[in-house]
Write a protein that holds these residues in place. Structure first.
Motif, mmCIF file in Angstrom:
data_model
loop_
_atom_site.group_PDB
_atom_site.id
_atom_site.type_symbol
_atom_site.label_atom_id
_atom_site.label_comp_id
_atom_site.label_asym_id
_atom_site.label_seq_id
_atom_site.Cartn_x
_atom_site.Cartn_y
_atom_site.Cartn_z
ATOM 1 N N UNK A 256 0.812 -1.216 0.000
ATOM 2 C CA UNK A 256 0.000 0.000 0.000
ATOM 3 C C UNK A 256 0.842 1.262 0.000
ATOM 4 N N UNK A 257 1.997 1.232 0.660
ATOM 5 C CA UNK A 257 2.889 2.402 0.689
ATOM 6 C C UNK A 257 3.814 2.443 -0.513
ATOM 7 N N UNK A 258 3.896 1.350 -1.258
ATOM 8 C CA UNK A 258 4.777 1.301 -2.417
ATOM 9 C C UNK A 258 6.245 1.232 -2.046
ATOM 10 N N UNK A 259 6.568 0.523 -0.961
ATOM 11 C CA UNK A 259 7.958 0.435 -0.497
ATOM 12 C C UNK A 259 8.328 -1.030 -0.281
ATOM 13 N N UNK A 260 9.653 -1.267 -0.088
ATOM 14 C CA UNK A 260 10.129 -2.597 0.253
ATOM 15 C C UNK A 260 9.808 -2.904 1.714
ATOM 16 N N UNK A 261 9.762 -4.220 2.018
ATOM 17 C CA UNK A 261 9.494 -4.657 3.379
ATOM 18 C C UNK A 261 10.766 -5.252 3.975
ATOM 19 N N UNK A 262 11.122 -4.772 5.150
ATOM 20 C CA UNK A 262 12.231 -5.362 5.891
ATOM 21 C C UNK A 262 11.685 -5.905 7.210
ATOM 22 N N UNK A 263 11.617 -7.234 7.304
ATOM 23 C CA UNK A 263 11.207 -7.864 8.549
ATOM 24 C C UNK A 263 12.424 -7.935 9.465
ATOM 25 N N UNK A 264 12.292 -7.389 10.663
ATOM 26 C CA UNK A 264 13.387 -7.376 11.620
ATOM 27 C C UNK A 264 13.016 -8.305 12.774
ATOM 28 N N UNK A 265 13.724 -9.424 12.887
ATOM 29 C CA UNK A 265 13.434 -10.418 13.913
ATOM 30 C C UNK A 265 14.061 -9.974 15.224
ATOM 31 N N UNK A 266 13.249 -9.862 16.262
ATOM 32 C CA UNK A 266 13.740 -9.451 17.581
ATOM 33 C C UNK A 266 12.787 -9.969 18.637
ATOM 34 N N UNK A 267 13.198 -9.924 19.880
ATOM 35 C CA UNK A 267 12.344 -10.346 20.984
ATOM 36 C C UNK A 267 11.362 -9.238 21.319
ATOM 37 N N UNK A 268 10.176 -9.639 21.757
ATOM 38 C CA UNK A 268 9.093 -8.675 21.941
ATOM 39 C C UNK A 268 9.425 -7.608 22.970
#
Length: 711
Positions: free
Chosen positions: A504-516
């Motif tokens: 929807x924003x027209x950008x790439x997605x970077x999933x950042x794995x971290x603890x909550x």
């Protein structure tokens, strides 16, 4: 060609077509469903009419004689068969059944209206809503009321004509059986996995074996143990009738043979005074379920095993109570009713229809012996010629228990060796892929460094657009909202929503794995732009983050060792004893536990995985139902437990940095758009209710995998 041969040809042709074309013949499900509906179309009207006519036709004296002496016999035969149904599950090896996942199972089940189930305040409502027990009770009451009426023939004659008409309709429907079996077999063979077909062997073997035990020992042995009729003479003389019933799968055509054999036995062993009672007992017995019908109820616990669902002992009384009245009618109407009553997948009824092609023959075998035993033993009961010898009864019981135990143990061993190991739900979860459409995405295994200099407050949305990427916090232990599949790809409900937001924003997605527990600070420092990972709303972090409007709710529940599931399902019992509860380090959760469970000791954990992987010593993990269900699939030794009364619910929302109103508005608008489009609902069904675990690649087919007709 006889009808039975046509049915076998149709079954073979349907299986061959399904194996050849696979899912491309799935449309035949419509034909199979129509056939099942046709089977049930005359059931309730015929049941009501036949019971009214059957009871109303006899005189009060005949009815009193039959019910005072024959009634206990029927109860004994029913109890014997129900006992076999109860132990039938022991023949199915644990761990060889299927697997089934649905977090929707937490939904409050409406209580069963036992009064309405059996007492027909409105018989027409019972007829219209397929409430079989209530229809049976109404018909029996009406028939009993007609017994002593002088002008009852004026009503019984039209009812007899109506029953004949229903019988003719049933005969017309029976002629379509080959077509219905063909459609069901083709759809089943085309869509069911090979390992699921193999598990169907379990029901075929269990039903066929128990039917043979009833036919050749349990029923005739009871006669031999209580009368002077020898077991060998009873079985050997019925050989022709039993073989004919098995080959034709038809009980009615062997009735003359059974009646003649019963009369001969009574003349030989009892002087012939009782043989006239056969003319009353045999037709009267047709108003009541025979042993083969009751044995078919074993399909219900089989379905629970097949689908990998629990079927506790406490459900059997309800199953037998409702099932006994339900099988007064057609078994094809009773089984769907019982599956609904037990909250089991009703779609699996089609397996019963397919298995019935074979099992109906064993059922006819047991039904023929049941009818013969009712005639012989019933006549001896009525005339007082039953002999109760303790030694003979004990020998009969000992041999019966030994035979049943040997059959159950042998069947369990055979099935354990023959049946393949079912795919675990953990393997299914690991193989799940994100749904399309997906944004261009990468996965970071640790938090990126904070921007230097820090981003200006209120400009996060502009920075996201300028850099062409959005960094989304991802907690890989937030099953089923967020986790890593077998390829290490972020998947889950919130992973899908992250893809949709990036698109929807027209950008790439970077999933950042971290603890909550690192998310709030990472948002404030600019290391993350948004957290989309099953993050519960928490007022304690409001100084660092802002929450979007809620997009889902979760029910608070426990994750416990399997054998302690019942203990943690009763909140009142739990309050009365100490317990060690693993709990994420959230102050509001600690306070809630202190109020609800004052004797509990809290053990802080950083993630659910600390408890699941035994890194802490605790009795249970306080989590949510959805997460507990998912973890229990990966670790079968654990089970979800939903306490009653309920503890409460949590709201899930997406978190953005504090002081970023533009980004928060975008996320709120995104949630509204996804809800309006139905994406939230379909994603919840796919990820949370377990639909994803049942959507696998196309199954093997001859046309595609051997002949290469399509890819």
């Amino acid at each position: 060609m006889s009808l039975s041969k046509q049915i076998f040809v149709a079954l073979g042709a349907g299986v061959a077509l399904g194996l050849f074309f696979g899912e491309k013949v799935a449309f035949l499900r419509i034909g199979g469903h129509a056939f099942v509906q046709l089977l049930q179309i005359t059931v309730l009207p015929y049941v009501a009419g036949s019971l009214i006519h059957g009871f109303g036709s006899v005189t009060p004296r005949e009815a009193r004689l039959v019910f005072t002496r024959g009634g206990p016999l029927l109860l004994a035969l029913w109890a014997l068969t129900c006992g076999l149904v109860f132990v039938s599950r022991l023949a199915l090896p644990a761990g060889k059944g299927g697997a089934f996942f649905s977090a929707a199972l937490r939904e409050e089940e409406p209580p069963i209206d036992w009064v309405g189930l059996y007492i027909p305040a409105n018989p027409f409502h019972a007829l219209a809503n397929n409430i079989v027990p209530a229809v049976v009770v109404f018909a029996i009451l009406a028939g009993v009321a007609l017994m002593g009426m002088k002008d009852k023939d004026t009503l019984l004659r039209p009812i007899a004509v109506f029953n004949q008409a229903m019988g003719r309709v049933g005969a017309m429907v029976a002629r379509t059986t080959p077509y219905g079996i063909f459609a069901i077999a083709a759809h089943t063979a085309g869509t069911m996995r090979l390992e699921e077909f193999e598990r169907l062997q379990g029901f075929l073997l269990v039903y066929g074996g128990l039917a043979c035990l009833l036919t050749f020992w349990l029923l005739p042995g009871l006669v031999a143990a209580t009368t002077s009729v020898p077991h060998r003479r009873l079985v050997a003389g019925a050989q022709e009738a039993l073989v004919t019933a098995f080959v034709t799968a038809n009980l009615f055509i062997v009735l003359p043979l059974l009646v003649d054999h019963a009369r001969a036995l009574l003349r030989e062993e009892a002087g012939g005074a009782e043989d006239e009672l056969v003319d009353v007992l045999v037709p009267t017995s047709f108003n009541f379920p025979h042993s083969a019908k009751l044995l078919s109820i074993s399909f219900v616990p089989f379905v629970a095993w097949f689908a990998g669902l629990p079927f506790p002992v406490g459900q059997y009384p309800a199953l037998f109570g409702a099932g006994l009245l339900a099988v007064f009618g057609s078994i094809n109407s009773a089984i769907p009713f019982l599956l609904d009553l037990a909250r089991l997948p009703a779609d699996l009824f089609q397996l019963f229809v397919v298995a019935g092609v074979v099992n109906s023959r064993f059922g006819s075998l047991a039904a023929a012996m049941h009818t013969l035993v009712v005639a012989v033993l019933g006549a001896c009961l009525i005339t007082g010629r039953v002999r109760l010898d303790r030694g003979r009864l004990l020998r009969y019981l000992a041999v019966s228990v030994a035979l049943v135990a040997a059959f159950l143990a042998g069947t369990r061993v055979i099935l354990a060796r023959v049946l393949p190991e079912p795919a675990t739900q953990g393997e299914m979860l690991a193989a799940i892929q994100p749904r399309a459409p997906r944004a261009e995405a990468t996965t970071m295994r640790e938090l990126p460094p904070a921007p230097d200099p820090p981003a200006a407050r209120g400009g996060r949305l502009e920075r996201v657009r300028a850099e062409g990427r959005i960094r989304v916090g991802f907690d890989a232990s937030a099953l089923p909202w967020a986790y890593l599949n077998g390829a290490g790809t972020p998947v889950g409900f919130d992973a899908e929503m992250a893809h949709q937001l990036a698109l929807g924003l027209g950008v790439r997605l970077e999933h950042v794995v971290a603890e909550a527990d690192r998310f709030a600070e990472a948002l404030a420092r600019g290391q993350l732009d948004v957290v989309m990972s099953g993050f519960p709303v928490s007022p304690r972090v409001n100084e660092l983050v802002s929450f979007s409007r809620p997009y889902a709710e979760e029910e608070i529940a426990f994750l416990v060792p399997d054998h302690r599931r019942d203990e943690f399902s009763d909140l009142e019992r739990l309050r009365a004893r100490p317990a060690r509860l693993a709990l994420l380090g959230r102050p509001e959760w600690r306070e809630a536990v202190a109020r609800a469970l004052p004797r509990a000791t809290v053990v802080a954990v950083r993630s659910d995985a600390d408890f699941v992987e035994d890194r802490v010593e605790a009795d249970a993990l306080l989590t949510t139902w959805e997460r507990a269900c998912a973890w229990s699939l990966l670790h079968p030794r654990l089970s979800p437990a939903l306490p009653r009364p309920r503890i409460g619910r949590l709201s899930l929302a997406y978190a953005v940095p504090r002081g970023e109103p533009d980004l928060l508005n975008v996320v709120d608008a995104f949630i509204d758009a996804q809800r309006a489009s139905g994406r939230l609902e379909t994603a919840r069904a796919y990820w949370i209710h377990g639909e994803a675990t049942r959507l696998r690649g196309p199954r093997w087919t001859v046309a595609r995998d051997v002949l290469g007709w399509w890819d």
